[in-house]
Design a protein around this motif. Structure first.
Motif, PDB file in Angstrom:
ATOM      1  N   VAL A 174      17.977  31.070  85.085  1.00 35.95           N
ATOM      2  CA  VAL A 174      17.709  29.454  84.413  1.00 35.95           C
ATOM      3  C   VAL A 174      19.132  29.283  83.424  1.00 35.95           C
ATOM      4  O   VAL A 174      19.405  30.271  82.728  1.00 35.95           O
ATOM      5  CB  VAL A 174      16.414  29.655  83.462  1.00 35.95           C
ATOM      6  N   LYS A 175      19.710  28.297  83.819  1.00 33.09           N
ATOM      7  CA  LYS A 175      20.883  27.890  83.015  1.00 33.09           C
ATOM      8  C   LYS A 175      20.336  27.162  81.751  1.00 33.09           C
ATOM      9  O   LYS A 175      19.670  26.234  81.906  1.00 33.09           O
ATOM     10  CB  LYS A 175      22.113  27.225  83.819  1.00 33.09           C
ATOM     11  N   TYR A 176      21.211  27.422  80.720  1.00 31.93           N
ATOM     12  CA  TYR A 176      20.874  26.909  79.333  1.00 31.93           C
ATOM     13  C   TYR A 176      22.093  26.600  78.669  1.00 31.93           C
ATOM     14  O   TYR A 176      22.763  27.447  78.179  1.00 31.93           O
ATOM     15  CB  TYR A 176      20.085  27.464  78.627  1.00 31.93           C
ATOM     16  N   ASP A 177      22.564  25.147  78.519  1.00 31.22           N
ATOM     17  CA  ASP A 177      23.934  24.899  78.040  1.00 31.22           C
ATOM     18  C   ASP A 177      23.809  24.823  76.291  1.00 31.22           C
ATOM     19  O   ASP A 177      22.839  23.990  76.053  1.00 31.22           O
ATOM     20  CB  ASP A 177      24.482  23.517  78.611  1.00 31.22           C
ATOM     21  N   LEU A 178      24.610  25.343  75.849  1.00 35.40           N
ATOM     22  CA  LEU A 178      24.399  25.061  74.193  1.00 35.40           C
ATOM     23  C   LEU A 178      25.117  23.846  74.005  1.00 35.40           C
ATOM     24  O   LEU A 178      25.998  23.468  74.672  1.00 35.40           O
ATOM     25  CB  LEU A 178      25.262  26.170  73.557  1.00 35.40           C
ATOM     26  N   PRO A 179      24.910  23.177  72.784  1.00 39.65           N
ATOM     27  CA  PRO A 179      25.414  21.797  72.473  1.00 39.65           C
ATOM     28  C   PRO A 179      26.938  22.230  72.466  1.00 39.65           C
ATOM     29  O   PRO A 179      27.550  23.222  71.763  1.00 39.65           O
ATOM     30  CB  PRO A 179      25.012  21.536  71.383  1.00 39.65           C
ATOM     31  N   ASP A 180      27.898  21.316  72.939  1.00 35.90           N
ATOM     32  CA  ASP A 180      29.035  21.067  72.712  1.00 35.90           C
ATOM     33  C   ASP A 180      29.543  21.053  71.205  1.00 35.90           C
ATOM     34  O   ASP A 180      29.019  20.111  70.471  1.00 35.90           O
ATOM     35  CB  ASP A 180      29.932  19.931  73.364  1.00 35.90           C
ATOM     36  N   GLN A 181      30.680  21.780  70.746  1.00 32.84           N
ATOM     37  CA  GLN A 181      30.937  21.783  69.351  1.00 32.84           C
ATOM     38  C   GLN A 181      32.276  21.187  69.144  1.00 32.84           C
ATOM     39  O   GLN A 181      33.360  21.911  69.768  1.00 32.84           O
ATOM     40  CB  GLN A 181      30.869  23.037  68.705  1.00 32.84           C
ATOM     41  N   HIS A 182      32.727  20.107  68.400  1.00 29.78           N
ATOM     42  CA  HIS A 182      33.806  19.294  68.025  1.00 29.78           C
ATOM     43  C   HIS A 182      34.434  20.008  66.755  1.00 29.78           C
ATOM     44  O   HIS A 182      33.685  19.779  65.941  1.00 29.78           O
ATOM     45  CB  HIS A 182      33.952  17.944  68.262  1.00 29.78           C
ATOM     46  N   PHE A 183      35.493  20.398  66.680  1.00 31.97           N
ATOM     47  CA  PHE A 183      36.074  21.017  65.467  1.00 31.97           C
ATOM     48  C   PHE A 183      37.277  20.677  65.195  1.00 31.97           C
ATOM     49  O   PHE A 183      38.100  20.581  66.194  1.00 31.97           O
ATOM     50  CB  PHE A 183      35.476  22.389  64.868  1.00 31.97           C
TER      51      PHE A 183
END
Length: 185
Positions: free
Chosen positions: A37-46
């Motif tokens: 099961v693939k789970y993408d974490l939220p993209d983070q802009h910094f």
């Protein structure tokens, strides 16, 4: 009569022997029935500010995550094989002319709430014209460390000053959870 009993016994022994060699082992059956099961974490802009990096190795990115994988873990209680990062990627978003030539190497650690940091990915040489780092993900089971809040830190071994006042970056990541219907790990 003895010949008939001997024939049946020999046939039974040979059948069991053939089945023993033809049927896959329990481990092979377990592997064949597992799924991911693939789970993408939220993209983070910094943003990285050039004034804040004076040492050789610096924390380039730090972010606290709370992965919503409780439903997967609860629904498959006792069936969880492992969880690993499937990808970790760091990209320069802007300015357009900036490359990653100011980083020699980088690494990523995961720190579970109340726990010690675990190195989950590295990169050795970074191409001087590259704008993206695709980290080499280590095969580290992080299932017990991501079931709740955790922090990802990206460390960079800097080769010199950052080439501009500030750089907008993007951190992308994903987790892959293995479920074993035939039993856990």
């Amino acid at each position: 009569m003895k010949t008939k009993i001997l024939s049946v016994s020999l046939g039974l022994i040979m059948s069991v022997g053939v089945l023993f060699f033809l049927l896959p082992s329990c481990e092979q059956i377990k592997d064949a029935t597992s799924f991911k099961v693939k789970y993408d974490l939220p993209d983070q802009h910094f943003t990285i500010d050039s004034l804040s990096h004076l040492k050789t190795e610096q924390v380039l990115f730090t972010h606290a995550y709370t992965a919503n994988i409780d439903s997967i873990l609860t629904a498959n209680s006792g069936l969880l094989g492992n969880a690993t990062f499937s990808y970790l990627q760091l990209t320069v978003v802007s300015p357009d002319w900036v490359t990653l030539n100011w980083i020699n190497s980088a690494r990523i650690t995961l720190t579970p709430q109340g726990g010690d940091p675990i190195e989950v990915a590295t990169t050795l040489a970074i191409d001087t014209v590259a704008r993206t780092i695709n980290f080499e993900v280590k095969n580290v089971d992080v299932a017990s460390n991501i079931n709740g809040p955790f922090v990802l830190n990206v460390y960079g071994d800097l080769s010199g000053p950052i080439p501009t006042g500030s750089i907008e970056m993007l951190m992308e990541s994903g987790i892959e959870i293995t479920i074993n219907p035939m039993g856990g790990k």
